[in-house]
Design a protein around this motif. Structure first.
Motif, PDB file in Angstrom:
ATOM      1  N   PHE A 188     -12.490  -3.152  14.036  1.00 39.53           N
ATOM      2  CA  PHE A 188     -11.181  -3.798  13.974  1.00 39.53           C
ATOM      3  C   PHE A 188     -10.098  -2.752  14.204  1.00 39.53           C
ATOM      4  CE2 PHE A 188     -12.126  -2.591   9.582  1.00 39.53           C
ATOM      5  CZ  PHE A 188     -10.986  -1.872   9.225  1.00 39.53           C
ATOM      6  N   SER A 189      -8.924  -3.213  14.633  1.00 37.76           N
ATOM      7  CA  SER A 189      -7.770  -2.325  14.792  1.00 37.76           C
ATOM      8  C   SER A 189      -6.505  -3.133  14.560  1.00 37.76           C
ATOM      9  CB  SER A 189      -7.760  -1.668  16.173  1.00 37.76           C
ATOM     10  OG  SER A 189      -7.605  -2.631  17.184  1.00 37.76           O
ATOM     11  N   LEU A 190      -5.468  -2.445  14.080  1.00 39.45           N
ATOM     12  CA  LEU A 190      -4.207  -3.099  13.783  1.00 39.45           C
ATOM     13  C   LEU A 190      -3.090  -2.069  13.902  1.00 39.45           C
ATOM     14  CD1 LEU A 190      -2.847  -5.768  12.633  1.00 39.45           C
ATOM     15  CD2 LEU A 190      -2.992  -4.643  10.402  1.00 39.45           C
ATOM     16  N   LYS A 191      -1.985  -2.480  14.521  1.00 40.73           N
ATOM     17  CA  LYS A 191      -0.770  -1.668  14.527  1.00 40.73           C
ATOM     18  C   LYS A 191       0.240  -2.344  13.615  1.00 40.73           C
ATOM     19  CE  LYS A 191      -1.124   0.264  19.207  1.00 40.73           C
ATOM     20  NZ  LYS A 191      -0.456   0.367  20.522  1.00 40.73           N
ATOM     21  N   LEU A 192       0.718  -1.601  12.627  1.00 38.54           N
ATOM     22  CA  LEU A 192       1.624  -2.138  11.629  1.00 38.54           C
ATOM     23  C   LEU A 192       2.928  -1.352  11.666  1.00 38.54           C
ATOM     24  CD1 LEU A 192       2.044  -4.044   9.139  1.00 38.54           C
ATOM     25  CD2 LEU A 192       1.149  -2.180   7.738  1.00 38.54           C
ATOM     26  N   LYS A 193       4.037  -2.067  11.810  1.00 40.24           N
ATOM     27  CA  LYS A 193       5.338  -1.394  11.816  1.00 40.24           C
ATOM     28  C   LYS A 193       5.598  -0.815  10.423  1.00 40.24           C
ATOM     29  CE  LYS A 193       8.872  -2.793  14.101  1.00 40.24           C
ATOM     30  NZ  LYS A 193       8.835  -1.788  15.167  1.00 40.24           N
ATOM     31  N   PHE A 194       5.936   0.478  10.403  1.00 35.85           N
ATOM     32  CA  PHE A 194       6.184   1.142   9.123  1.00 35.85           C
ATOM     33  C   PHE A 194       7.448   0.553   8.496  1.00 35.85           C
ATOM     34  CE2 PHE A 194       7.085   5.103   6.558  1.00 35.85           C
ATOM     35  CZ  PHE A 194       5.982   4.931   5.729  1.00 35.85           C
ATOM     36  N   ASP A 195       7.352   0.323   7.195  1.00 33.52           N
ATOM     37  CA  ASP A 195       8.411  -0.374   6.477  1.00 33.52           C
ATOM     38  C   ASP A 195       8.726   0.393   5.198  1.00 33.52           C
ATOM     39  OD1 ASP A 195       9.265  -2.541   4.325  1.00 33.52           O
ATOM     40  OD2 ASP A 195       9.601  -3.475   6.262  1.00 33.52           O
ATOM     41  N   PRO A 196       9.978   0.359   4.730  1.00 31.00           N
ATOM     42  CA  PRO A 196      10.287   1.051   3.469  1.00 31.00           C
ATOM     43  C   PRO A 196       9.411   0.621   2.308  1.00 31.00           C
ATOM     44  CG  PRO A 196      12.317   0.431   4.584  1.00 31.00           C
ATOM     45  CD  PRO A 196      11.199  -0.186   5.374  1.00 31.00           C
ATOM     46  N   ALA A 197       8.907  -0.600   2.337  1.00 31.04           N
ATOM     47  CA  ALA A 197       8.052  -1.071   1.245  1.00 31.04           C
ATOM     48  C   ALA A 197       6.741  -0.309   1.183  1.00 31.04           C
ATOM     49  CB  ALA A 197       7.774  -2.564   1.415  1.00 31.04           C
ATOM     50  N   LEU A 198       6.366   0.355   2.275  1.00 34.48           N
ATOM     51  CA  LEU A 198       5.102   1.089   2.315  1.00 34.48           C
ATOM     52  C   LEU A 198       5.255   2.531   1.851  1.00 34.48           C
ATOM     53  CD1 LEU A 198       3.848  -0.121   5.824  1.00 34.48           C
ATOM     54  CD2 LEU A 198       3.132  -0.987   3.594  1.00 34.48           C
ATOM     55  N   ALA A 199       6.477   3.019   1.797  1.00 33.24           N
ATOM     56  CA  ALA A 199       6.701   4.443   1.537  1.00 33.24           C
ATOM     57  C   ALA A 199       6.609   4.740   0.048  1.00 33.24           C
ATOM     58  CB  ALA A 199       8.060   4.873   2.079  1.00 33.24           C
ATOM     59  N   GLY A 200       5.796   5.721  -0.294  1.00 33.51           N
ATOM     60  CA  GLY A 200       5.725   6.211  -1.662  1.00 33.51           C
ATOM     61  C   GLY A 200       4.695   5.530  -2.530  1.00 33.51           C
ATOM     62  N   ASP A 201       4.315   4.283  -2.249  1.00 34.64           N
ATOM     63  CA  ASP A 201       3.336   3.575  -3.069  1.00 34.64           C
ATOM     64  C   ASP A 201       1.921   3.817  -2.547  1.00 34.64           C
ATOM     65  OD1 ASP A 201       5.378   2.649  -4.575  1.00 34.64           O
ATOM     66  OD2 ASP A 201       5.286   0.563  -3.910  1.00 34.64           O
ATOM     67  N   GLN A 202       0.950   3.430  -3.350  1.00 34.69           N
ATOM     68  CA  GLN A 202      -0.452   3.531  -2.939  1.00 34.69           C
ATOM     69  C   GLN A 202      -0.802   2.271  -2.147  1.00 34.69           C
ATOM     70  OE1 GLN A 202      -3.310   5.566  -5.709  1.00 34.69           O
ATOM     71  NE2 GLN A 202      -1.811   4.948  -7.243  1.00 34.69           N
TER      72      GLN A 202
END
Length: 769
Positions: free
Chosen positions: A494-508
């Motif tokens: 499988f493969s996926l491209k996900l736009k980086f979002d502030p909600a992803l920064a800093g959390d696990q």
């Protein structure tokens, strides 16, 4: 700026890990993020993870970075979130976005202080026999009343070898055991305890021997001689070699494969193994006292086997192995029966065509139809098997329907057809596109009938789903090669491209791979939770932080995962000594292809460069000055920010040199240069002549500085470019023989007093003619 703090709460969260469809609860303290948005007047130190580059080759590149407020998300189970329908974001790179509603709903929820769980791969395709008839356990099957622990351990050490020598050579196990006990004194003789030679056999074994004194009789006379005895690594080797010794000497062939111990004990003495007339009686006594015939029965009654493979091959369930049993023959039916390993419910039975196994014939040549003990079948893989523990039963019977009716069964240990294997080959930021590239594979036995494959993005810190995406599986021949017995391994990629979002920064952030029978991604599922990854790298390097004329040159780079959504980049000049901000400058980032390569997994690495010249002010001189690189969502440079604090530097250089000193015709000619950071706002340059001998100033002269490009090239010091001086001073003959000292002074006063910075050159002796 103020710290934002929230109260600690205790949260009990249900998190569904579909390893066996069990709902697991865990309890942990939870606390809201109390991150700080640094303001330039306060130095904030924040922790970074192991991926943060904060050690560089220059001392000034020591990070005291601060991570700003992070986007927060709501706490909920991954199986309860709605499907993200936003798979089109206006880009043509195929990248998908997080579910905006999930991100918004999560904004005010606390961080859960726990370590997110994740799956571990399980894969096994073999099974061992349960209570095989020829797999006894040494002393436990004998009469050991009155034996010491050491004697029981000795029996355990020779058990397997004694059984093996019967199968290989036809030497009765009870005879082997009795001889070992008598000849070695329960393994306590020096030859046995040190060299594992239990039978006193002379010579060498695989080139190993030990020379010891021994008594021999020659011509009726007993004499002591030194002779070589075989040396072994363990007792089992000695027992095996004893069996070979009897086979290699033809005089003992008459006792091989005999099953009555009294016949064998008589023959071994009669064949000349021992000259003691009571040797047979002694052997029989030991065999009968300790019940050593139990080992004979164990060796005669063989019922064992092995499942070499129980796995899914394509759409077939493959079952292969072997089963040898005493009392069976080639005319009997051989059934393979599959049971549910938990309930013992029968799932399948088949009268199979036997497979020849030469390896098994070699091991069990005297047991039934050992050569034809193999089985190898393939049957359709259906939901009746998927996800279950499967027990294989091999049955020899004369009954055509497969009932036992006096036949021989072998039950094998259950094998799980719930193997769930996966690997995340890549989960990293593309510094050019700002996308998270996710690819890997997931193959699961229990994915049969679950044709929808979802990739779920889960915030492990907030215990909330942020988005789910239906993916199309791709071929993975490498996985099929490594895990050929795993359902859908060949098409598990499988493969996926996900736009980086502030909600992803800093959390696990966790990736969950899910197979389901529900188009919306719920229903009956099999999940694989990958280990969490935290996008909190904050890396930077200050390449220039120096004075250039009347400017302060600041350049370097700063790449930070948490700069996503923070489009304003500021460089702040901060006085660490006073704790106050001096100035801040909004900068335009520059392309840095080198950083994109070196920090390939960090957001904005390819556009992380900065290079500015700022006016040098008096406040920047003498104190410890720090550069702060800040990304923020506020045009004024405040708001939510991520900072990198570089190590402070003090601009207090005071450099000078006297290039020329000459005295001629009552005139002192001087030439040199004086550059000093603290010369800022001190426009008056004086050369002072001081009589070191008398301790008095002789005279001073205001000079006009001259250009010194050589000094500017060599020293990054304020006014280095125009630091030169050349002056002639009249001197009186009364100064002849005195030590004179030249002082170069920059002052804010036309008189040469006021605020000033001096450079005192070494005193010189002058002779005035």
């Amino acid at each position: 700026m103020k710290n934002k703090k929230q109260s600690r709460v205790k949260i009990v969260l249900p998190v569904l890990f579909t390893f066996g469809a069990s709902l697991m609860f865990f309890q942990a303290d939870a606390q809201a993020d109390s991150s700080q948005s640094a303001d330039a007047n306060t130095q904030v130190v924040a922790t970074t993870d192991a991926n943060t580059q904060n050690n560089n080759s220059q001392d000034l590149n020591v990070s005291t970075s601060q991570n700003s407020a992070q986007a927060q998300a709501c706490t909920q189970s991954a199986v309860a979130a709605n499907q993200n329908a936003n798979n089109s974001n206006g880009n043509n790179d195929g990248a998908v976005s997080l579910d905006n509603s999930a991100v918004q709903a999560a904004a005010n929820k606390p961080v859960v202080e726990t370590n997110p769980g994740y799956s571990t791969s399980q894969y096994n395709v073999t099974a061992e026999p349960v209570n095989a008839a020829n797999s006894g356990n040494g002393a436990a099957s004998l009469n050991t009343a009155g034996l010491t622990a050491a004697q029981k351990a000795f029996l355990d050490s020779i058990h397997d070898g004694a059984i093996s020598t019967w199968k290989q050579y036809g030497v009765l196990p009870s005879l082997t055991a009795a001889q070992a006990i008598i000849e070695s004194g329960w393994g306590q003789s020096s030859l046995a305890s040190q060299y594992h030679n239990l039978f006193g056999i002379k010579g060498s074994y695989n080139g190993h021997s030990v020379t010891l004194p021994t008594r021999e009789v020659y011509g009726g006379t007993s004499v002591m001689i030194n002779d070589a005895f075989r040396a072994y690594e363990n007792n089992s080797q000695s027992v095996q070699d004893h069996g070979y010794f009897l086979v290699a000497n033809s005089r003992y062939h008459n006792l091989l494969w005999k099953t009555n111990y009294r016949d064998v004990t008589y023959l071994i003495r009669a064949d000349g193994y021992a000259t003691d007339p009571s040797y047979t009686t002694t052997l029989n006594s030991v065999i009968e006292r300790y019940g050593l015939t139990a080992w004979d029965r164990e060796a005669f009654d063989t019922n064992t086997g092995h499942v070499d493979d129980l796995s899914v091959r394509g759409d077939q369930l493959h079952v292969a192995g072997w089963h040898v049993a005493s009392g069976t023959n080639g005319n009997m039916h051989h059934f393979i029966i599959l049971l549910d390993g938990n309930t013992n419910q029968e799932l399948y039975r088949q009268d199979i065509s036997k497979t020849y196994r030469q390896d098994i014939q070699n091991l069990y040549s005297n047991t039934g139809a050992a050569g034809w003990s193999g089985f190898d079948i393939s049957i359709p893989y259906t939901s009746a098997f998927a996800g279950r523990n499967i027990t294989v039963v091999s049955r020899y019977t004369n009954d055509a329907s497969g009932e036992q009716n006096g036949g021989r069964d072998m039950f094998f240990t259950p094998v799980s057809l719930d193997a769930n294997m996966a690997a995340l080959d890549k989960m990293s930021l593309d510094p050019t596109t700002g996308n998270i590239n996710i690819n890997g594979w997931h193959a699961a036995d229990n994915s049969l009938g679950k044709k929808y494959h979802y990739i779920i993005i889960f915030d492990g810190s907030k215990q909330t789903e942020l988005g789910r995406y239906l993916v199309t599986n791709v071929a993975r021949p490498d996985v099929a090669s490594s895990f050929s017995g795993l359902y859908n391994a060949a098409n598990s990629g499988f493969s996926l491209k996900l736009k980086f979002d502030p909600a992803l920064a800093g959390d696990q952030i966790q990736v969950i791979s899910r197979y389901t029978d529900d188009p919306a991604g719920n229903g009956n599922t099999v999940d694989y939770w990958f280990a969490p990854k935290t996008f909190n790298t904050n890396a930077a390097y200050l390449e220039n932080f120096k004075i250039n004329g009347d400017q302060l040159h600041i350049s370097g780079w700063h790449a930070a995962d948490q700069s996503v959504g923070k489009k304003y980049h500021y460089v702040i000049v901060f006085d660490k000594t006073t704790g106050k901000e001096i100035s801040r400058y909004r900068v335009a980032n520059k392309d840095r292809e080198d950083i994109a390569k070196a920090q390939a997994n960090v957001y904005n690495a390819g556009q992380s460069g900065f290079d500015i010249n700022v006016p040098l002010t008096a406040g920047m001189v003498g104190d410890q000055i720090q550069v702060i690189s800040r990304y923020t969502d506020d045009p004024a440079g405040n708001g939510n920010a991520v900072d990198y604090w570089f190590a402070p530097q003090t601009f207090n250089q005071n450099l000078a040199n006297l290039d020329q000193v000459t005295v001629e015709n009552n005139q002192l000619d001087l030439a040199g240069w004086h550059a000093t950071d603290q010369g800022i706002n001190k426009p008056y340059h004086f050369i002072i002549l001081y009589d070191w001998t008398t301790g008095k100033e002789v005279q001073r002269q205001l000079v006009e500085n001259v250009t010194r490009p050589d000094v500017a090239n060599a020293s990054a010091v304020y006014n280095a470019e125009k630091s030169g001086f050349k002056v002639s001073l009249p001197v009186d003959s009364s100064l002849s023989g005195h030590r004179l000292q030249v002082i170069s002074r920059y002052s804010d006063s036309a008189s040469g007093e006021g605020n000033h910075i001096d450079y005192w050159f070494e005193p010189i002796n002058v002779t005035i003619k």
